[in-house]
Motif scaffolding. Structure first.
Motif, mmCIF file in Angstrom:
data_model
loop_
_atom_site.group_PDB
_atom_site.id
_atom_site.type_symbol
_atom_site.label_atom_id
_atom_site.label_comp_id
_atom_site.label_asym_id
_atom_site.label_seq_id
_atom_site.Cartn_x
_atom_site.Cartn_y
_atom_site.Cartn_z
ATOM 1 N N LEU A 1 -4.377 0.805 7.252
ATOM 2 C CA LEU A 1 -3.622 -0.159 8.051
ATOM 3 C C LEU A 1 -2.809 0.621 9.076
ATOM 4 C CD1 LEU A 1 -2.674 -3.132 8.513
ATOM 5 C CD2 LEU A 1 -0.839 -2.687 6.880
ATOM 6 N N VAL A 2 -3.230 0.509 10.338
ATOM 7 C CA VAL A 2 -2.519 1.164 11.458
ATOM 8 C C VAL A 2 -2.221 0.061 12.454
ATOM 9 C CG1 VAL A 2 -2.513 3.178 12.992
ATOM 10 C CG2 VAL A 2 -4.161 3.083 11.113
ATOM 11 N N LYS B 1 -9.281 0.285 14.103
ATOM 12 C CA LYS B 1 -8.767 1.562 13.610
ATOM 13 C C LYS B 1 -8.322 1.438 12.148
ATOM 14 C CE LYS B 1 -8.910 4.033 17.505
ATOM 15 N NZ LYS B 1 -9.676 5.302 17.623
ATOM 16 N N SER B 2 -8.045 0.227 11.694
ATOM 17 C CA SER B 2 -7.624 0.001 10.306
ATOM 18 C C SER B 2 -8.873 -0.120 9.427
ATOM 19 C CB SER B 2 -6.766 -1.263 10.204
ATOM 20 O OG SER B 2 -5.564 -1.095 10.928
ATOM 21 N N GLY C 1 5.855 6.598 8.990
ATOM 22 C CA GLY C 1 5.966 5.192 8.575
ATOM 23 C C GLY C 1 5.195 4.230 9.449
ATOM 24 N N GLN C 2 4.123 4.732 10.079
ATOM 25 C CA GLN C 2 3.340 3.871 10.982
ATOM 26 C C GLN C 2 2.014 3.420 10.384
ATOM 27 O OE1 GLN C 2 3.351 5.033 15.369
ATOM 28 N NE2 GLN C 2 3.478 7.021 14.377
ATOM 29 N N GLY D 1 0.814 -1.207 0.000
ATOM 30 C CA GLY D 1 0.000 0.000 0.000
ATOM 31 C C GLY D 1 0.847 1.257 0.000
ATOM 32 N N VAL D 2 0.147 2.385 0.124
ATOM 33 C CA VAL D 2 0.776 3.693 0.054
ATOM 34 C C VAL D 2 0.915 4.240 1.471
ATOM 35 C CG1 VAL D 2 0.545 6.050 -0.838
ATOM 36 C CG2 VAL D 2 -0.243 4.092 -2.220
ATOM 37 N N SER D 3 2.103 4.701 1.800
ATOM 38 C CA SER D 3 2.335 5.254 3.137
ATOM 39 C C SER D 3 1.477 6.502 3.332
ATOM 40 C CB SER D 3 3.817 5.603 3.298
ATOM 41 O OG SER D 3 3.976 6.380 4.466
ATOM 42 N N LEU D 4 0.914 6.676 4.530
ATOM 43 C CA LEU D 4 0.150 7.870 4.835
ATOM 44 C C LEU D 4 1.044 9.108 4.760
ATOM 45 C CD1 LEU D 4 -2.783 8.631 5.679
ATOM 46 C CD2 LEU D 4 -2.363 6.204 5.598
ATOM 47 N N ASP D 5 2.376 8.947 4.956
ATOM 48 C CA ASP D 5 3.291 10.086 4.795
ATOM 49 C C ASP D 5 3.169 10.652 3.388
ATOM 50 O OD1 ASP D 5 4.553 10.047 7.404
ATOM 51 O OD2 ASP D 5 5.454 8.149 6.781
#
Lengths: 198, 85, 230
Positions: free
Chosen positions: A151-152, A159-160, A127-128, A90-94
């Motif tokens: 995805l957390v 939460k994911s 990166g979390q 997937g794509v990082s939330l950053d």
């Protein structure tokens, strides 16, 4: 409480990797609070909105073109199962949050089917956290939240959010679906923050 | 995933009310549909049990168990009608 | 313990202080592991209120937590924890009358065994039509008992096989649809009381089919479960 002879249930395993009160499962249970939405990919988008200069959206094609990472993590569900070494892409939330500068401190994830969940922005950065669209090398199954889910992994798995369509960035925290019904606002599995007041 | 129905809540509801609740009538505040608890669409696999209207998906009942307490919410149902036991 | 099919077993329970039950009710079975882990599932009661034992018929689900234990691990003499009987919506007794139409998908037949035994034991004069859907004759539970029940003039039993049928099979073939419900059930004019039990998709199909045939939804009672076998 009488023990049922011969019933082993689920066994706690490697205790260093399994949070308190959790049991390891090899299955991938499907958890759902409502019907599974089936959003056609040509109408799917992912939007960051709220406390931003202007909302940013990615179509499915644009989202797929973003840099993807392979992720191997343990996931912990508040219903007491833990699944070790799950693999996602997937794509990082950053990456996603960099496109939408904000002064906000909180995010409310919103989803097809009306589900929401709240996460502090600090927990989505560094990166979390990711928006994932593949599980175990395959496109993410709708039952498990496809086309894309949050995805957390360091928080309980509710939460994911499945079927995620975006994040609303907010100056103040607002409880999501389960949080409103008495589940813990933050949900750290290592502190066993299952319910309000834990 | 396919939801179950309100029959699946019979045990917990019996613990709560000490009587059968599956025949309790209600009206959905979302679409006005009337029915009995047994007919609700029940999603029992999540952290809590969520019962929705079969027609419009409005959440009728939410049941969760925490620290030895049951918590019951009824955000989307009105006109509860209970036959005399 | 009686093996019904390779995946389905009937378990007779001796219960202290059983308060009695109505045909069609269920019990919740709770299992506890030595480390305190608990899990709970609902099972329909297969025996009639008039029977000496309370029995459950359990289908083993491969990804299940409770059913593999009950089918494979439980031995005579073991104790299990029960809650119940519970549920009043999907119950039938003679006073509710009929005519009765019972529609079963796979192990959805279980509560109807209780109702049919109660029907016989109570000397009911209510006419009953039962339609069972199973994958194959081998996977149809209670075969012997169904043949005996069908000998009663008041009870009609129809079986449809959805996956495979013997060459000389004289019953129905294929999945339930409005035509089959119409052939094997009552007409809407006869105002039957209908009970449908089975996996969710089966129940939806049967209920929608009957409503399309003009049946009053208020006289159709449904019970859905997560099993397979239709």
């Amino acid at each position: 409480m009488a023990v049922s002879r011969g019933f082993v249930g689920r066994r706690p395993a490697d205790s260093a990797r399994v949070p308190p009160g959790q049991y390891v499962t090899r299955d991938f249970p499907v958890l759902s609070a409502g019907p599974t939405p089936y959003t056609p990919l040509d109408t799917w988008d992912f939007t960051v909105r709220g406390l931003v200069n202007r909302p940013v959206s990615w179509s499915w094609q644009a989202f797929r073109a973003l840099p993807h990472e392979n992720i191997t993590v343990d996931i912990h569900c508040v219903t007491k199962w833990t699944k070790l070494d799950t693999t996602w892409s997937g794509v990082s939330l950053d990456t996603l949050l960099d496109a939408a500068p904000t002064q906000a401190s909180y995010a409310l994830a919103f989803c097809d089917g009306g589900y929401t969940t709240n996460v502090p922005l600090a927990d989505l950065r560094g990166g979390q956290a990711w928006v994932v669209d593949e599980y175990d090398g395959q496109p993410l199954d709708p039952e498990h939240g496809g086309p894309a889910r949050l995805l957390v992994p360091h928080l309980y798995f509710w939460k994911s959010a499945k079927w995620i369509r975006g994040l609303e960035l907010r100056p103040a925290d607002e409880p999501g679906f389960w949080e409103m019904f008495g589940y813990h606002n933050y949900g750290d599995p290592w502190k066993e923050q299952r319910y309000q007041g834990d | 995933m396919h939801p179950l129905d309100g029959n699946a809540m019979a045990g917990v509801m019996h613990d709560l009310f000490a009587r059968d609740m599956t025949t309790m009538g209600y009206q959905c505040t979302g679409c006005g549909k009337t029915g009995a608890v047994a007919e609700m669409a029940v999603y029992a696999s999540g952290p809590g049990t969520v019962a929705r209207c079969r027609d419009c998906d409005t959440i009728l009942l939410m049941l969760s168990e925490r620290r030895g307490m049951y918590c019951l919410d009824a955000p989307g149902m009105t006109h509860a009608i209970l036959p005399l036991a | 313990m009686t093996v019904e099919t390779p995946r389905v077993t009937t378990i007779a329970l001796a219960i202290r202080d059983w308060p009695g039950h109505r045909a069609g009710q269920h019990v919740d079975v709770r299992l506890t592991a030595p480390d305190g882990y608990q899990t709970e599932r609902s099972y329909s009661i297969a025996s009639a209120p008039e029977d000496a034992d309370v029995s459950l018929t359990v289908e083993r689900l491969d990804d299940g937590e409770v059913s593999p234990y009950l089918v494979d691990e439980l031995r005579p003499g073991d104790e299990i924890e029960l809650r119940g009987p519970v549920g009043g919506y999907f119950a039938w007794d003679n006073e509710l009358g009929g005519p009765l139409f019972l529609v079963a998908g796979g192990s959805g037949l279980v509560p109807f065994r209780s109702m049919l035994r109660h029907h016989r034991a109570s000397g009911s004069r209510v006419p009953v039509r039962l339609l069972c859907s199973a994958r194959s004759l081998e996977l149809l539970i209670y075969r012997e008992e169904l043949i005996k029940l069908a000998a009663d003039d008041l009870v009609d039993v129809s079986v449809t096989l959805t996956r495979e049928a013997p060459d000389d099979w004289r019953g129905y073939r294929g999945r339930i649809d409005p035509a089959l419900l119409s052939t094997t059930g009552w007409s809407a004019k006869e105002e039957p009381l209908t009970y449908i039990c089975g996996p969710t998709a089966f129940v939806e199909t049967a209920a929608a089919g009957l409503v399309a045939l003009g049946h009053d939804p208020g006289r159709i009672r449904t019970e859905r479960f997560g099993g397979t076998g239709v």
